[in-house]
Write a protein that holds these residues in place. Structure first.
Motif, PDB file in Angstrom:
ATOM      1  N   ASN A  22       0.816  -1.228   0.000  1.00  0.00           N
ATOM      2  CA  ASN A  22       0.000   0.000   0.000  1.00  0.00           C
ATOM      3  C   ASN A  22       0.848   1.276   0.000  1.00  0.00           C
ATOM      4  O   ASN A  22       0.341   2.348   0.349  1.00  0.00           O
ATOM      5  CB  ASN A  22      -0.945   0.012   1.202  1.00  0.00           C
ATOM      6  CG  ASN A  22      -0.206   0.025   2.529  1.00  0.00           C
ATOM      7  OD1 ASN A  22       1.009  -0.161   2.570  1.00  0.00           O
ATOM      8  ND2 ASN A  22      -0.929   0.236   3.610  1.00  0.00           N
ATOM      9  N   ARG A  23       2.116   1.178  -0.395  1.00  0.00           N
ATOM     10  CA  ARG A  23       3.013   2.334  -0.308  1.00  0.00           C
ATOM     11  C   ARG A  23       3.353   2.924  -1.668  1.00  0.00           C
ATOM     12  O   ARG A  23       3.389   4.143  -1.825  1.00  0.00           O
ATOM     13  CB  ARG A  23       4.316   1.935   0.408  1.00  0.00           C
ATOM     14  CG  ARG A  23       4.123   1.522   1.860  1.00  0.00           C
ATOM     15  CD  ARG A  23       3.643   2.676   2.698  1.00  0.00           C
ATOM     16  NE  ARG A  23       3.472   2.306   4.100  1.00  0.00           N
ATOM     17  CZ  ARG A  23       2.972   3.133   5.020  1.00  0.00           C
ATOM     18  NH1 ARG A  23       2.611   4.356   4.674  1.00  0.00           N
ATOM     19  NH2 ARG A  23       2.822   2.734   6.262  1.00  0.00           N
TER      20      ARG A  23
ATOM     21  N   GLY B 266       2.625   4.035  -5.164  1.00  0.00           N
ATOM     22  CA  GLY B 266       1.466   4.345  -5.992  1.00  0.00           C
ATOM     23  C   GLY B 266       0.180   4.350  -5.185  1.00  0.00           C
ATOM     24  O   GLY B 266       0.168   4.162  -3.953  1.00  0.00           O
ATOM     25  N   TRP B 267      -0.922   4.559  -5.887  1.00  0.00           N
ATOM     26  CA  TRP B 267      -2.229   4.623  -5.230  1.00  0.00           C
ATOM     27  C   TRP B 267      -2.608   3.253  -4.687  1.00  0.00           C
ATOM     28  O   TRP B 267      -2.790   2.304  -5.425  1.00  0.00           O
ATOM     29  CB  TRP B 267      -3.279   5.118  -6.226  1.00  0.00           C
ATOM     30  CG  TRP B 267      -4.651   5.261  -5.640  1.00  0.00           C
ATOM     31  CD1 TRP B 267      -5.097   6.245  -4.810  1.00  0.00           C
ATOM     32  CD2 TRP B 267      -5.758   4.378  -5.848  1.00  0.00           C
ATOM     33  NE1 TRP B 267      -6.407   6.038  -4.475  1.00  0.00           N
ATOM     34  CE2 TRP B 267      -6.853   4.892  -5.104  1.00  0.00           C
ATOM     35  CE3 TRP B 267      -5.951   3.218  -6.584  1.00  0.00           C
ATOM     36  CZ2 TRP B 267      -8.100   4.273  -5.081  1.00  0.00           C
ATOM     37  CZ3 TRP B 267      -7.181   2.596  -6.569  1.00  0.00           C
ATOM     38  CH2 TRP B 267      -8.237   3.133  -5.828  1.00  0.00           C
ATOM     39  N   HIS B 268      -2.668   3.133  -3.365  1.00  0.00           N
ATOM     40  CA  HIS B 268      -2.970   1.864  -2.687  1.00  0.00           C
ATOM     41  C   HIS B 268      -2.028   0.749  -3.155  1.00  0.00           C
ATOM     42  O   HIS B 268      -2.429  -0.411  -3.267  1.00  0.00           O
ATOM     43  CB  HIS B 268      -4.426   1.449  -2.923  1.00  0.00           C
ATOM     44  CG  HIS B 268      -5.415   2.323  -2.209  1.00  0.00           C
ATOM     45  ND1 HIS B 268      -5.754   2.154  -0.881  1.00  0.00           N
ATOM     46  CD2 HIS B 268      -6.140   3.379  -2.637  1.00  0.00           C
ATOM     47  CE1 HIS B 268      -6.651   3.051  -0.515  1.00  0.00           C
ATOM     48  NE2 HIS B 268      -6.898   3.822  -1.578  1.00  0.00           N
ATOM     49  N   GLY B 269      -0.786   1.086  -3.429  1.00  0.00           N
ATOM     50  CA  GLY B 269       0.199   0.089  -3.837  1.00  0.00           C
ATOM     51  C   GLY B 269       0.086  -0.371  -5.262  1.00  0.00           C
ATOM     52  O   GLY B 269       0.609  -1.430  -5.623  1.00  0.00           O
ATOM     53  N   ALA B 270      -0.561   0.428  -6.137  1.00  0.00           N
ATOM     54  CA  ALA B 270      -0.809  -0.005  -7.515  1.00  0.00           C
ATOM     55  C   ALA B 270       0.470  -0.179  -8.325  1.00  0.00           C
ATOM     56  O   ALA B 270       0.491  -0.932  -9.304  1.00  0.00           O
ATOM     57  CB  ALA B 270      -1.730   0.993  -8.212  1.00  0.00           C
ATOM     58  N   LEU B 271       1.537   0.502  -7.965  1.00  0.00           N
ATOM     59  CA  LEU B 271       2.794   0.417  -8.713  1.00  0.00           C
ATOM     60  C   LEU B 271       3.805  -0.518  -8.066  1.00  0.00           C
ATOM     61  O   LEU B 271       4.981  -0.507  -8.431  1.00  0.00           O
ATOM     62  CB  LEU B 271       3.401   1.815  -8.866  1.00  0.00           C
ATOM     63  CG  LEU B 271       2.549   2.847  -9.597  1.00  0.00           C
ATOM     64  CD1 LEU B 271       3.266   4.196  -9.642  1.00  0.00           C
ATOM     65  CD2 LEU B 271       2.232   2.381 -11.007  1.00  0.00           C
ATOM     66  N   GLN B 272       3.363  -1.336  -7.108  1.00  0.00           N
ATOM     67  CA  GLN B 272       4.296  -2.187  -6.387  1.00  0.00           C
ATOM     68  C   GLN B 272       4.943  -3.218  -7.319  1.00  0.00           C
ATOM     69  O   GLN B 272       6.150  -3.482  -7.227  1.00  0.00           O
ATOM     70  CB  GLN B 272       3.573  -2.916  -5.258  1.00  0.00           C
ATOM     71  CG  GLN B 272       4.478  -3.750  -4.370  1.00  0.00           C
ATOM     72  CD  GLN B 272       5.491  -2.908  -3.621  1.00  0.00           C
ATOM     73  OE1 GLN B 272       5.126  -1.987  -2.898  1.00  0.00           O
ATOM     74  NE2 GLN B 272       6.771  -3.205  -3.798  1.00  0.00           N
ATOM     75  N   SER B 273       4.174  -3.820  -8.228  1.00  0.00           N
ATOM     76  CA  SER B 273       4.739  -4.816  -9.148  1.00  0.00           C
ATOM     77  C   SER B 273       5.792  -4.183 -10.048  1.00  0.00           C
ATOM     78  O   SER B 273       6.844  -4.782 -10.312  1.00  0.00           O
ATOM     79  CB  SER B 273       3.635  -5.442  -9.998  1.00  0.00           C
ATOM     80  OG  SER B 273       2.708  -6.133  -9.194  1.00  0.00           O
ATOM     81  N   LEU B 274       5.515  -2.964 -10.534  1.00  0.00           N
ATOM     82  CA  LEU B 274       6.490  -2.273 -11.375  1.00  0.00           C
ATOM     83  C   LEU B 274       7.756  -1.959 -10.589  1.00  0.00           C
ATOM     84  O   LEU B 274       8.876  -2.119 -11.101  1.00  0.00           O
ATOM     85  CB  LEU B 274       5.869  -0.995 -11.937  1.00  0.00           C
ATOM     86  CG  LEU B 274       6.705  -0.199 -12.933  1.00  0.00           C
ATOM     87  CD1 LEU B 274       7.005  -1.046 -14.162  1.00  0.00           C
ATOM     88  CD2 LEU B 274       5.985   1.083 -13.330  1.00  0.00           C
ATOM     89  N   ALA B 275       7.605  -1.534  -9.347  1.00  0.00           N
ATOM     90  CA  ALA B 275       8.771  -1.241  -8.511  1.00  0.00           C
ATOM     91  C   ALA B 275       9.591  -2.503  -8.258  1.00  0.00           C
ATOM     92  O   ALA B 275      10.828  -2.468  -8.273  1.00  0.00           O
ATOM     93  CB  ALA B 275       8.316  -0.619  -7.196  1.00  0.00           C
TER      94      ALA B 275
END
Length: 416
Positions: free
Chosen positions: A53-54, A56-65
């Motif tokens: 949840n950190r 992007g919006w609600h962790g939306a970019l976590q996979s990309l990171a």
């Protein structure tokens, strides 16, 4: 609604073929990114956690990171590996996973810049067998990764993967045989057109159940993730991999999940056709709207993958083999015989009569199949214990102590 057939392919200009190939590849990569994030979020929800949840919006970019992090990590190559095969194994795992999606239909005939074309890259008279063959090649990536690493645990993971593919591809192939008998074709586009009256999940329920179990085993997902069992094999076949090489194995796993989900949608759920009662709406199965139905059905199966991982513990290896060889394969073989007999007996009957008989027989066989699965899962662990040793014989497990070890025992010291 216009159903494509084999004559609909081979007429596209080169730029349209390239555009379709790029769209398929982008769709698979984006599906992987979304699937990894969805898996972490759904598992967190089921386990009463927050999840990512950190970024992007609600962790939306976590996979990309995470992908950027893996790309920037140092790639380590252990000493003692067979370097050419070690580097080639991740590539062998990824390429067949992407190639298999070439014959999956996304939708009906549409118009693209004035060209009437099917929403499918290509089709073959033996398209389903092509998918089965090309996904079988992908297991070589896992086997060679385990063998070339020069380590014990990766080797065991590779051997387990070989046994897993042999065990469950037989049952999966027999499921395909039932579909071929009913549709009289192996082309994916024509299999969808043959389901315009009844989806095959209604007529071939045992085949669907067996395929759903086999596709989990084929993709090495929980509860069948024995090739990478971290509690026994550290990380299994990819223990010695890091950085982008490890990321390629993850990419291949999630693309394979998408492929088997899309194939299940094509063979049993009517492919891109809208579910009832949405199919009664005008235009529900024409234009670009069927792509929405197709993607929604694929994501139902992707959710089931996540649900199984969150819910079920890993099977014991003997349970896994018993399920494949003693339950799925015999049941699938018997069901193919039943389908062939019913098809021959109702050759000149109405379609409704044949559908009713197949549906009734399918329910009976599916109930027997579920009973066999429950029985296989309840196999006691005591069955793995060695037979009792004869009197006077050391009952060591798994092997008795060596003679040198017996002679080296320290005698007991008397307290007197």
């Amino acid at each position: 609604m216009t159903f494509p057939n084999l004559d609909s392919f081979g007429h596209d200009p080169w730029w349209l073929v390239v555009a379709k190939a790029v769209v398929v590849f982008v769709f698979l990569v984006l599906t992987v990114l979304v699937a990894i994030l969805a898996e972490r979020k759904v598992m967190a929800r089921m386990q009463r956690r927050l999840g990512p949840n950190r970024v992007g919006w609600h962790g939306a970019l976590q996979s990309l990171a995470d992908g950027v992090k893996l790309a920037l990590k140092e790639g380590l190559t252990p000493v003692g590996v067979d370097k050419p095969i070690y580097l080639l194994a991740p590539i062998i795992a990824v390429i067949p996973a992407v190639t298999a999606f070439a014959v999956i239909p996304f939708g009906p005939m549409v118009s693209v810049f004035g060209h009437h074309t099917p929403l499918q890259l290509t089709d073959l008279p033996v398209a389903v067998l092509f998918i089965l063959a090309i996904t079988s090649i992908g297991v070589y990536g896992i086997v060679l990764a385990g063998w070339s690493s020069g380590s014990t645990y990766p080797l065991l993971g590779g051997l387990r993967s070989t046994a897993q593919v042999i065990s469950y591809e037989i049952a999966m192939g027999l499921c395909f045989a039932a579909v071929f008998l009913l549709s009289s074709t192996m082309s994916t586009s024509e299999i969808i057109s043959s389901q315009h009256r009844h989806w095959f999940i209604l007529l071939l329920l045992p085949s669907f159940v067996i395929y759903a179990i086999s596709m989990v085993g084929e993709t090495n997902r929980a509860p069948f993730d024995l090739p990478e069992a971290e509690g026994e094999l550290v990380g299994g076949f990819h223990t010695e991999y890091s950085s982008l090489k490890f990321a390629m194995f993850m990419l291949a796993e999630y693309i394979n999940m998408t492929t088997v989900s899309a194939l299940a949608t094509t063979l049993f759920l009517g492919g891109w056709m809208a579910p009832w009662p949405l199919s009664l709406l005008p235009g529900a199965n024409s234009g670009w709207l069927p792509v929405v139905w197709f993607v929604a059905k694929v994501w139902v199966f992707m959710f089931v993958f996540i649900w199984l991982r969150t819910t079920l513990p890993r099977l014991r290896y003997d349970q896994f083999m018993n399920l494949g060889w003693k339950v799925l394969i015999p049941t699938s073989l018997a069901w193919v015989v039943v389908v062939a007999l019913i098809r021959a007996a109702t050759m000149h009957s109405a379609d409704g009569t044949r559908a009713l008989i197949l549906a009734g027989a399918g329910v009976l066989v599916a109930v027997a199949l579920l009973a066999g699965i429950v029985r296989a899962m309840r196999a006691p662990a005591e069955a793995l214990a060695p037979p009792p040793a004869a009197p006077g014989v050391d009952a060591g497990f798994p092997t008795p102590p060596l003679p040198a070890a017996r002679s080296a025992r320290v005698p007991e010291v008397s307290n007197v």
